[in-house]
Design a protein around this motif. Structure first.
Motif, mmCIF file in Angstrom:
data_model
loop_
_atom_site.group_PDB
_atom_site.id
_atom_site.type_symbol
_atom_site.label_atom_id
_atom_site.label_comp_id
_atom_site.label_asym_id
_atom_site.label_seq_id
_atom_site.Cartn_x
_atom_site.Cartn_y
_atom_site.Cartn_z
ATOM 1 N N ARG A 163 4.769 18.623 9.209
ATOM 2 C CA ARG A 163 4.099 19.519 10.165
ATOM 3 C C ARG A 163 3.424 20.662 9.391
ATOM 4 N NH1 ARG A 163 3.815 20.687 16.169
ATOM 5 N NH2 ARG A 163 2.846 22.709 16.066
ATOM 6 N N LYS A 173 11.933 14.033 24.108
ATOM 7 C CA LYS A 173 12.756 14.728 23.099
ATOM 8 C C LYS A 173 14.219 14.393 23.336
ATOM 9 C CE LYS A 173 9.432 17.504 21.467
ATOM 10 N NZ LYS A 173 8.312 16.732 21.982
ATOM 11 N N CYS A 222 1.772 21.036 20.604
ATOM 12 C CA CYS A 222 0.680 20.264 20.014
ATOM 13 C C CYS A 222 0.181 20.881 18.706
ATOM 14 C CB CYS A 222 -0.476 20.190 21.008
ATOM 15 S SG CYS A 222 -1.888 19.319 20.346
ATOM 16 N N SER A 245 1.877 22.264 25.694
ATOM 17 C CA SER A 245 3.307 22.539 25.612
ATOM 18 C C SER A 245 3.571 23.857 24.863
ATOM 19 C CB SER A 245 4.040 21.357 24.971
ATOM 20 O OG SER A 245 5.431 21.493 25.136
ATOM 21 N N TRP A 261 10.043 15.962 9.285
ATOM 22 C CA TRP A 261 9.091 16.524 10.264
ATOM 23 C C TRP A 261 8.610 17.902 9.812
ATOM 24 C CZ3 TRP A 261 10.051 21.005 13.251
ATOM 25 C CH2 TRP A 261 8.974 21.360 14.071
HETATM 26 C C1 HEM Z 1 -6.705 17.926 25.122
HETATM 27 C C2 HEM Z 1 -6.167 17.506 24.014
HETATM 28 C C3 HEM Z 1 -4.706 17.507 23.701
HETATM 29 C C4 HEM Z 1 -3.636 17.742 24.522
HETATM 30 C C5 HEM Z 1 -3.631 18.076 26.005
HETATM 31 C C6 HEM Z 1 -2.447 17.616 23.709
HETATM 32 C C7 HEM Z 1 -1.167 17.819 24.176
HETATM 33 C C8 HEM Z 1 -0.034 17.611 23.419
HETATM 34 C C9 HEM Z 1 1.305 17.710 23.931
HETATM 35 C C10 HEM Z 1 1.684 18.080 25.351
HETATM 36 C C11 HEM Z 1 2.144 17.412 22.904
HETATM 37 C C12 HEM Z 1 3.674 17.317 22.981
HETATM 38 C C13 HEM Z 1 4.311 18.629 22.782
HETATM 39 C C14 HEM Z 1 5.749 18.629 23.214
HETATM 40 O O1 HEM Z 1 6.287 17.569 23.521
HETATM 41 O O2 HEM Z 1 6.336 19.702 23.235
HETATM 42 C C15 HEM Z 1 1.347 17.142 21.740
HETATM 43 C C16 HEM Z 1 1.869 16.833 20.493
HETATM 44 C C17 HEM Z 1 1.082 16.583 19.378
HETATM 45 N N1 HEM Z 1 -0.283 16.645 19.303
HETATM 46 FE FE1 HEM Z 1 -1.560 17.081 20.828
HETATM 47 N N2 HEM Z 1 -2.810 17.301 22.429
HETATM 48 C C18 HEM Z 1 -4.183 17.239 22.360
HETATM 49 C C19 HEM Z 1 -4.960 16.983 21.253
HETATM 50 C C20 HEM Z 1 -4.467 16.799 19.961
HETATM 51 C C21 HEM Z 1 -5.273 16.651 18.769
HETATM 52 C C22 HEM Z 1 -6.800 16.744 18.716
HETATM 53 C C23 HEM Z 1 -4.416 16.434 17.723
HETATM 54 C C24 HEM Z 1 -4.683 16.240 16.236
HETATM 55 C C25 HEM Z 1 -5.582 15.647 15.679
HETATM 56 C C26 HEM Z 1 -3.079 16.459 18.257
HETATM 57 C C27 HEM Z 1 -1.936 16.248 17.520
HETATM 58 C C28 HEM Z 1 -0.651 16.321 18.019
HETATM 59 C C29 HEM Z 1 0.532 16.069 17.216
HETATM 60 C C30 HEM Z 1 0.577 15.675 15.751
HETATM 61 C C31 HEM Z 1 1.625 16.247 18.073
HETATM 62 C C32 HEM Z 1 3.104 16.132 17.697
HETATM 63 C C33 HEM Z 1 3.606 17.497 17.243
HETATM 64 C C34 HEM Z 1 5.049 17.513 16.762
HETATM 65 O O3 HEM Z 1 5.852 16.719 17.237
HETATM 66 O O4 HEM Z 1 5.339 18.361 15.919
HETATM 67 N N3 HEM Z 1 -3.156 16.683 19.616
HETATM 68 N N4 HEM Z 1 0.019 17.273 22.071
#
Ligand code: HEM
Length: 390
Positions: free
Chosen positions: A27, A270, A337, A331, A23
């Motif tokens: 990342r 998680k 994110c 978050s 990861w």
């Molecule tokens: C309004 C749009 C978005 C919202 C509200 C959102 C929200 C979130 C949330 C709440 C998480 C989980 C974080 C956690 O559990 O602590 C997350 C993880 C993630 N998001 Fe987003 N997201 C959005 C758009 C995007 C976009 C555009 C991308 C990429 C192209 C993206 C890629 C990711 C990735 C890869 C993770 C996993 C991160 C990890 O585990 O290291 N997200 N997102």
């Protein structure tokens, strides 16, 4: 904390559901790619602006009441497609629309009790029928599509001239050959692409759907956004990201849309990587944990009117934009994110482009609901709207 999802890939590869060394390296790599294409080269801003032209054109072709879901999904997914595949797909491309539909269905099913149960004890349900089997079949078709794109990229891949995420990942695979523990291999690439498509499309598209719905419900707020767009951007050029600082009201409206829409209410599941204590509670290693982002976004101790759509939450006494600590739709912490910046760019440019060109209203005789439907995400109930050119 580690990710504890089983449903989308038992292999725990890629970005969103891998853990540990794999990861961390993924990342870091994906973060660099996003920064390079987003902030440094400004390729993303340009591709989002181009896509907003297609988006507005698609709205113009709608002659009567319509549900904006498919168009918004197609437009948002194209911003992620530009990042990953270096290309967009026509909104009428049947094969790509099918992929989007399959993915959408997975996100819907992920919230079903059977899929949740599978996530807790996969061995129990592995061979039984149920929605989790539909998800397996859908993911097989989506990953086959992604494998096909990777094969095409390999044919004319030039490491000195990377076009997109896939090209950069192929280069990274070469570099990391001596360190297989990083998981930089074709399957890691497939799942990383899937993660970005999935995490990036439904979330931003649902936020925009909430946004248009709220503009229908609060026409006086829509008027104020129109006025700010007319004052700062006018009608002779496209919105750009630099406009954000001059548009405190629109910024406040967009933040409030995200707070009110609460699109990812529980973050990603998680589990505790080691014994720990949080707020006086002992959490043993291995405990599954859900972070209730909803409780923060609707905390009555933080927000003046937690259950009402109120852009004033993000404005100070001089009507300037103000940040709020409890605004956490993406978050917080190491696993927050990855796509926050991209999402904020897409939402701002699409929202302002649409309101620059259209007035959005409810259809005669219809009263859309502000209740959400819980899939894996919190989405607005299907609604129809009418648009007229400004
Ligand atoms: C309004 C749009 C978005 C919202 C509200 C959102 C929200 C979130 C949330 C709440 C998480 C989980 C974080 C956690 O559990 O602590 C997350 C993880 C993630 N998001 Fe987003 N997201 C959005 C758009 C995007 C976009 C555009 C991308 C990429 C192209 C993206 C890629 C990711 C990735 C890869 C993770 C996993 C991160 C990890 O585990 O290291 N997200 N997102």
């Amino acid at each position: 904390m580690e990710c504890s999802l089983n449903v989308s890939s038992p292999a725990l590869k890629g970005l969103a559901i891998s853990n540990g060394y794999q990861w961390r390296t993924h990342r870091k790599f994906a973060g660099l790619h996003l920064r390079m294409f987003g902030e440094e080269k400004k390729i993303l801003e340009h591709s989002i602006q181009q896509e907003s032209v297609y988006l507005c054109d698609a709205f113009k072709t709608e002659k009567g009441p319509f549900n904006p879901m498919t168009i918004l999904n197609s437009a948002v997914s194209n911003t992620v497609a530009c990042l990953i595949f270096g290309q967009r797909f026509d909104y009428h491309d049947e094969y790509y629309q099918r992929i989007l539909h399959l993915d959408n269905e997975c996100i819907q099913l992920m919230g079903s009790p059977r899929a949740q149960l599978y996530n807790v004890c996969p061995w129990l349900l592995e061979y039984l029928p149920g929605p989790h089997q539909t998800m397996f079949s859908n993911y097989k078709q989506i990953t086959d599509f992604l494998r096909g794109e990777i094969i095409k990229h390999r044919e004319d891949w030039d490491p000195s001239n990377p076009r997109d995420f896939i090209d950069n990942y192929l280069t990274e695979m070469e570099k990391k050959k001596s360190d297989p523990e990083t998981g930089f291999n074709v399957e890691g690439l497939v799942i990383s692409c899937l993660d970005m498509m999935e995490a990036g499309t439904e979330t931003s598209a649902s936020t925009l759907r909430w946004g248009l719905l709220l503009m229908i419900k609060y026409p006086e707020i829509q008027k104020k956004v129109h006025a700010e767009i007319d004052r700062v951007i006018g009608q002779s050029r496209q919105p750009c990201l630099a406009d954000r600082v001059d548009m405190p009201y629109t910024e406040a409206v967009i933040h409030e849309i995200q707070r009110f829409g609460d699109v990812v209410p529980l973050g990603l599941p998680k589990k505790a990587a080691k014994d720990t204590t949080v707020g006086g509670f002992f959490i043993p290693k291995g405990t599954s944990i859900l972070t209730s982002l909803s409780s923060v976004l609707h905390d009555p101790n933080e927000w003046e009117t937690p259950d009402t759509f109120n852009p004033g939450h993000f404005l100070n006494e001089n009507d300037q934009f103000r940040k709020r600590d409890a605004f956490l739709p993406f978050s917080a912490g190491k696993r927050a994110c990855l796509g926050e910046q991209l999402a904020r760019q897409v939402i701002f440019l699409f929202f302002t482009s649409l309101l620059q060109q259209f007035t959005i209203s409810k259809c005669p005789g219809e009263e859309p609901s502000l209740e959400g439907e819980i899939w894996f995400t919190n989405v607005p109930c299907p609604y129809r709207m009418c648009v007229s050119s400004r």
